[in-house]
Scaffold this motif. Structure first.
Motif, short mmCIF file in Angstrom:
data_model
loop_
_atom_site.label_atom_id
_atom_site.label_comp_id
_atom_site.label_asym_id
_atom_site.label_seq_id
_atom_site.Cartn_x
_atom_site.Cartn_y
_atom_site.Cartn_z
N THR A 107 3.05 6.03 -2.94
CA THR A 107 4.15 6.84 -3.13
C THR A 107 4.53 6.81 -4.66
N ARG A 109 0.75 -1.12 0.02
CA ARG A 109 -0.09 -0.06 -0.05
C ARG A 109 0.84 1.14 0.08
N ILE A 110 2.02 1.45 0.73
CA ILE A 110 2.97 2.50 0.88
C ILE A 110 3.53 2.50 -0.61
#
Ligand SMILES: [Fe+2]
Ligand SMILES: [Fe+2]
Length: 208
Positions: free
Chosen positions: A204, A199-200
């Protein structure tokens, strides 16, 4: 412990992956499909989605090479390297589509490569069935992510769709192969952590 030629090859593939010097062994699934009419906003939106997918394929290269480096059994290592070849096709196709859309690759790709390589190497050290189980889980999460992107693409963008569909088919095959080779389902806590990290990455890479 590690064969020096293999270490050099691993370093070489890292540089090739990060510099976009990779060829595909299969034709681009979008070949022959006309360029869709996209507004500026749509083009930018699809480029943002493809940047995320491209970073995902950078991570896939790193994971497979990290896993192959520490895999405890030769058969598993061969399995990893074969899958990495197909992942190189994915990487190449995503980059081609990203270029067509005048998008750029994520600036954080070297960071994601290094992190994914370390995670892959740790999975390899955990033993054969966990290593294969890690692939099963990764590929299933990637499949769910691709399905979401397929729903988000503008209807008329059949070029991006053809690429993501073929990638999804390959990822399903990678998960099945890992399961048949003896992959063990991962504990729920590990699966949740993997989802959190991806998810990160998604958030990003979409922006940077
Ligand atoms: Fe892939
Ligand atoms: Fe895959």
């Amino acid at each position: 412990m590690f064969d020096i030629d293999y270490l050099i090859n691993t370093f070489d593939s890292a540089l090739r992956t990060l510099h976009g010097v990779c060829n595909s062994s299969r034709p681009n699934p979008a070949a022959g499909i006309p360029q869709p009419e996209l507004s500026d906003n749509e083009r930018k939106y699809v480029a943002d989605l493809m940047r995320v997918d491209h970073t995902g394929e950078i991570c896939a290269q790193a994971l497979y090479h990290g896993q192959a480096l520490t895999a405890k059994n030769r058969h598993t290592r061969r399995h990893m390297l074969h899958a990495a070849e197909q992942e190189a096709d994915h990487l190449h196709w995503c980059k081609q589509r990203l270029d067509e859309l005048q998008g750029h690759a994520s600036l954080l790709n070297p960071l994601w490569y290094a992190g994914s390589f370390a995670i892959g190497a740790a999975a390899g050290l955990a033993g054969n069935s966990w290593n294969l189980g890690f692939i099963m889980e990764t590929e299933r999460q990637v499949q769910a992510h691709l399905e979401q992107h397929l729903r988000q693409l503008p209807k008329q963008d059949q070029r991006s769709r053809a690429i993501l569909r073929q990638i999804r088919e390959d990822e399903i095959q990678h998960a099945d192969n890992a399961m048949h080779a003896g992959g063990k389902p991962l504990p729920e806590s590990v699966r949740r952590s993997m989802k959190f990290i991806s998810r990160i990455m998604t958030i990003t890479a979409y922006r940077i």
